[in-house]
Design a protein around this motif. Structure first.
Motif, PDB file in Angstrom:
ATOM      1  N   GLN A 181       0.818  -1.217   0.000  1.00  0.00           N
ATOM      2  CA  GLN A 181       0.000   0.000   0.000  1.00  0.00           C
ATOM      3  C   GLN A 181       0.851   1.266   0.000  1.00  0.00           C
ATOM      4  O   GLN A 181       0.356   2.352   0.321  1.00  0.00           O
ATOM      5  CB  GLN A 181      -0.943  -0.012   1.215  1.00  0.00           C
ATOM      6  CG  GLN A 181      -1.926  -1.178   1.196  1.00  0.00           C
ATOM      7  CD  GLN A 181      -2.773  -1.231   2.448  1.00  0.00           C
ATOM      8  OE1 GLN A 181      -3.878  -0.671   2.495  1.00  0.00           O
ATOM      9  NE2 GLN A 181      -2.277  -1.904   3.478  1.00  0.00           N
ATOM     10  N   LYS A 184       0.895   3.786   2.919  1.00  0.00           N
ATOM     11  CA  LYS A 184      -0.357   4.497   3.227  1.00  0.00           C
ATOM     12  C   LYS A 184      -0.164   6.017   3.146  1.00  0.00           C
ATOM     13  O   LYS A 184      -0.802   6.786   3.864  1.00  0.00           O
ATOM     14  CB  LYS A 184      -0.889   4.097   4.617  1.00  0.00           C
ATOM     15  CG  LYS A 184      -1.338   2.655   4.761  1.00  0.00           C
ATOM     16  CD  LYS A 184      -2.537   2.292   3.882  1.00  0.00           C
ATOM     17  CE  LYS A 184      -3.831   2.920   4.282  1.00  0.00           C
ATOM     18  NZ  LYS A 184      -4.526   2.256   5.390  1.00  0.00           N
ATOM     19  N   TYR A 186      -0.899   7.699   0.486  1.00  0.00           N
ATOM     20  CA  TYR A 186      -1.765   8.147  -0.608  1.00  0.00           C
ATOM     21  C   TYR A 186      -2.581   9.384  -0.230  1.00  0.00           C
ATOM     22  O   TYR A 186      -2.689  10.340  -1.022  1.00  0.00           O
ATOM     23  CB  TYR A 186      -2.693   7.009  -1.025  1.00  0.00           C
ATOM     24  CG  TYR A 186      -3.642   7.367  -2.141  1.00  0.00           C
ATOM     25  CD1 TYR A 186      -3.211   7.383  -3.466  1.00  0.00           C
ATOM     26  CD2 TYR A 186      -4.976   7.707  -1.868  1.00  0.00           C
ATOM     27  CE1 TYR A 186      -4.083   7.725  -4.488  1.00  0.00           C
ATOM     28  CE2 TYR A 186      -5.853   8.056  -2.885  1.00  0.00           C
ATOM     29  CZ  TYR A 186      -5.403   8.065  -4.189  1.00  0.00           C
ATOM     30  OH  TYR A 186      -6.258   8.408  -5.217  1.00  0.00           O
ATOM     31  N   ARG A 190      -0.189  11.805  -2.476  1.00  0.00           N
ATOM     32  CA  ARG A 190      -0.339  11.136  -3.778  1.00  0.00           C
ATOM     33  C   ARG A 190       0.080  12.008  -4.961  1.00  0.00           C
ATOM     34  O   ARG A 190       0.385  11.496  -6.031  1.00  0.00           O
ATOM     35  CB  ARG A 190      -1.770  10.655  -3.965  1.00  0.00           C
ATOM     36  CG  ARG A 190      -2.842  11.729  -3.923  1.00  0.00           C
ATOM     37  CD  ARG A 190      -4.219  11.086  -4.091  1.00  0.00           C
ATOM     38  NE  ARG A 190      -5.319  12.017  -3.956  1.00  0.00           N
ATOM     39  CZ  ARG A 190      -5.895  12.322  -2.797  1.00  0.00           C
ATOM     40  NH1 ARG A 190      -5.452  11.772  -1.680  1.00  0.00           N
ATOM     41  NH2 ARG A 190      -6.905  13.165  -2.753  1.00  0.00           N
ATOM     42  N   LYS A 199       6.340   4.941  -6.141  1.00  0.00           N
ATOM     43  CA  LYS A 199       5.337   3.972  -6.589  1.00  0.00           C
ATOM     44  C   LYS A 199       5.745   3.361  -7.927  1.00  0.00           C
ATOM     45  O   LYS A 199       5.662   2.141  -8.136  1.00  0.00           O
ATOM     46  CB  LYS A 199       3.974   4.654  -6.703  1.00  0.00           C
ATOM     47  CG  LYS A 199       2.824   3.717  -7.052  1.00  0.00           C
ATOM     48  CD  LYS A 199       1.503   4.469  -6.972  1.00  0.00           C
ATOM     49  CE  LYS A 199       0.315   3.539  -7.231  1.00  0.00           C
ATOM     50  NZ  LYS A 199       0.262   3.043  -8.617  1.00  0.00           N
ATOM     51  N   SER A 215       2.120  -5.886  -4.026  1.00  0.00           N
ATOM     52  CA  SER A 215       1.737  -6.617  -2.816  1.00  0.00           C
ATOM     53  C   SER A 215       2.188  -8.076  -2.870  1.00  0.00           C
ATOM     54  O   SER A 215       2.609  -8.642  -1.854  1.00  0.00           O
ATOM     55  CB  SER A 215       0.218  -6.550  -2.614  1.00  0.00           C
ATOM     56  OG  SER A 215      -0.463  -7.094  -3.730  1.00  0.00           O
ATOM     57  N   CYS A 257      -5.526  -4.654  -0.754  1.00  0.00           N
ATOM     58  CA  CYS A 257      -5.169  -3.376  -1.374  1.00  0.00           C
ATOM     59  C   CYS A 257      -6.315  -2.826  -2.225  1.00  0.00           C
ATOM     60  O   CYS A 257      -6.926  -3.554  -3.015  1.00  0.00           O
ATOM     61  CB  CYS A 257      -3.929  -3.536  -2.250  1.00  0.00           C
ATOM     62  SG  CYS A 257      -2.445  -3.997  -1.345  1.00  0.00           S
ATOM     63  N   PHE A 261      -3.871   1.314  -5.314  1.00  0.00           N
ATOM     64  CA  PHE A 261      -2.596   0.673  -4.999  1.00  0.00           C
ATOM     65  C   PHE A 261      -2.223  -0.429  -5.988  1.00  0.00           C
ATOM     66  O   PHE A 261      -1.054  -0.575  -6.343  1.00  0.00           O
ATOM     67  CB  PHE A 261      -2.623   0.091  -3.581  1.00  0.00           C
ATOM     68  CG  PHE A 261      -2.891   1.109  -2.507  1.00  0.00           C
ATOM     69  CD1 PHE A 261      -2.162   2.288  -2.448  1.00  0.00           C
ATOM     70  CD2 PHE A 261      -3.882   0.899  -1.566  1.00  0.00           C
ATOM     71  CE1 PHE A 261      -2.413   3.237  -1.463  1.00  0.00           C
ATOM     72  CE2 PHE A 261      -4.140   1.838  -0.568  1.00  0.00           C
ATOM     73  CZ  PHE A 261      -3.405   3.011  -0.521  1.00  0.00           C
ATOM     74  N   ASP A 262      -3.227  -1.211  -6.414  1.00  0.00           N
ATOM     75  CA  ASP A 262      -2.888  -2.349  -7.277  1.00  0.00           C
ATOM     76  C   ASP A 262      -3.798  -2.533  -8.487  1.00  0.00           C
ATOM     77  O   ASP A 262      -3.724  -3.546  -9.187  1.00  0.00           O
ATOM     78  CB  ASP A 262      -2.867  -3.639  -6.461  1.00  0.00           C
ATOM     79  CG  ASP A 262      -4.240  -4.038  -5.924  1.00  0.00           C
ATOM     80  OD1 ASP A 262      -5.211  -3.260  -6.116  1.00  0.00           O
ATOM     81  OD2 ASP A 262      -4.359  -5.121  -5.331  1.00  0.00           O
ATOM     82  N   PRO A 291      -8.257   3.904   2.421  1.00  0.00           N
ATOM     83  CA  PRO A 291      -6.956   4.084   1.758  1.00  0.00           C
ATOM     84  C   PRO A 291      -6.304   5.443   1.998  1.00  0.00           C
ATOM     85  O   PRO A 291      -5.103   5.597   1.785  1.00  0.00           O
ATOM     86  CB  PRO A 291      -7.296   3.903   0.266  1.00  0.00           C
ATOM     87  CG  PRO A 291      -8.739   4.302   0.164  1.00  0.00           C
ATOM     88  CD  PRO A 291      -9.365   3.846   1.445  1.00  0.00           C
TER      89      PRO A 291
END
Length: 431
Positions: A181, A184, A186, A190, A199, A215, A257, A261-262, A291
């Motif tokens: 994540q 965290k 974000y 972000r 990222k 992940s 997630c 994130f994914d 999130p």
């Protein structure tokens, strides 16, 4: 004439024997050791004292850790090289006679004294798990190892998945997020260039290593680290690396997630799928689904704290040096009261800690654990809450801590206790 010459010869031999005997006797009498005191008054640089001891072990010299004697002092073999290193690094030391050393060891061995002398055999090979790219914050362990002049290698996912952990005895986990994540961050960061780049780098590395998601790749790394510990390794982690590591292990095969994130949503009922049997230290925690909330789970006490900064301290537990040498080593300090400090994971809710895990440092008023230790398989782990022992609330972008200003830091001493204790000659723990 013959008798006279023979007499002269015998006298000459006798003189040589006497000379050698006196030399050997004086050498025994004046044989000496280097005592590095670790109390709060005498020692000028506690942190570099650990570096001296590590250096001495690397050189093949003998060493003993005098648990609970003058703050956990070190007794080293005396030689000019070690004296010079102490002078160069600004470490207070005392040259003591063999008789004085024997007196100290005799005092320590007394059943009435909560002390012990632990033989240090070999300097452990150290690895720091950390990203290769520079992050906008720093790592306390990396800083103190550098300051104490203790050598270490930086490794990351490629090395871990490539079985390079087999080369090391001690591993530190940088402030990592093993859940995928991205820390965290974000909600607040972000749009920050460093977050976007971080990222991107993580996703590229996961793809390079053959994983569809970050992940999944981080879980694979966590499992390798778990196996390293089970096989006999020593693991130390701080801040978010502590709870995120256990969370990742507990949700193996479960998608927690969110799409930012994914790329796809999390499983709706993932909380019910957590397997607490897979964790090292924590149990019965609740994951944070939001999130944009800067929190992983109910393990962390950061938002549940009601402590003002001026009274934010935690106390170290006292153990029997002769019966429980490992926690005693890990708690060696010149004070039992240590200043608190914050982090993404500041401290651990005592209710989420497994019963077989030692709580070595805690703030009982707030029911929070700061410093915990446990056994996993043949290995051991220590989790230390918070980011930097000498930076109360370290924020992204803050300058790094200058340890020259904190050479006697009790919080940093706890880190170095963990670095050194794998060198100890193994002694069965009684409790």
């Amino acid at each position: 004439m013959f008798l006279f010459n023979n007499l002269k010869f015998n006298i000459s031999v006798f003189k040589k024997i006497v000379f050698i005997s006196v030399f050997l006797l004086s050498h025994t009498i004046f044989a000496s050791f280097i005592l590095i005191p670790m109390d709060d008054i005498t020692q000028t640089n506690h942190l570099k004292a650990y570096g001296i001891t590590y250096w001495s072990l690397e050189k093949g010299y003998t060493a003993k850790w005098l648990l609970n004697y003058e703050g956990g002092s070190f007794l080293l073999e005396d030689n000019e090289a070690t004296r010079n290193e102490c002078k160069i690094r600004g470490v207070t030391y005392q040259v003591i006679s063999d008789a004085k050393a024997s007196q100290i060891l005799e005092e320590i061995s007394s059943p009435s004294k909560n002390m012990d002398a632990v033989v240090l055999e070999k300097a452990p090979k150290i690895a720091v798990y950390s990203p290769k790219s520079k992050l906008p914050w720093d790592d306390a362990v990396t800083m103190v190892l550098t300051y104490a002049e203790i050598p270490f290698d930086v490794i990351y996912d490629e090395e871990v998945l490539g079985e390079k952990l087999l080369l090391y005895e001690w591993l530190h986990l940088h402030h990592e997020d093993f859940t995928g994540q991205f820390g965290k961050f974000y909600g607040a960061y972000r749009m920050a260039p460093w977050y976007i780049e971080q990222k991107k780098e993580a996703e590229e590395l996961a793809t390079k290593l053959g994983f569809e998601k970050v992940s999944q790749e981080k879980l694979a790394v966590a499992i390798k680290i778990r196996d390293f510990v089970i096989g006999g390794g020593f693991m130390f982690a701080m801040c978010s690396a502590t709870d995120s590591f256990d969370i990742a292990l507990s949700v193996e095969g479960v998608d927690i997630c969110e799409s930012m994130f994914d790329g796809d949503p999390s499983e709706m009922d993932y909380q019910s799928k957590i397997d607490f049997n897979k964790t090292f230290a924590f149990k019965d925690f609740t994951l944070v689904r939001n999130p944009v909330e800067y929190e992983f789970s109910s393990i962390d006490m950061t938002r549940k704290r009601s402590i003002v900064r001026t009274s934010d301290y935690f106390s170290l537990q006292e153990y029997s040096a002769k019966w429980d040498p490992i926690p005693t080593m890990l708690c060696q300090n010149h004070t039992q009261l240590v200043k608190g400090f914050m982090g993404q994971t500041t401290s651990f809710d005592s209710q989420t800690i497994k019963s077989n895990v030692l709580i070595m440092g805690e703030n009982k008023t707030n029911k929070e654990a700061r410093y915990i230790h446990g056994v996993k398989g043949k290995g051991m782990f220590t989790f230390f809450g918070g980011h930097d022992p000498e930076d109360y609330q370290h924020l992204v972008g803050d300058t790094k801590t200058e340890l020259d200003l904190h050479p006697n830091s009790p919080g940093y001493r706890l880190i170095l206790n963990n670095v050194l204790f794998p060198a100890a000659k193994k002694k069965k723990q009684k409790t």
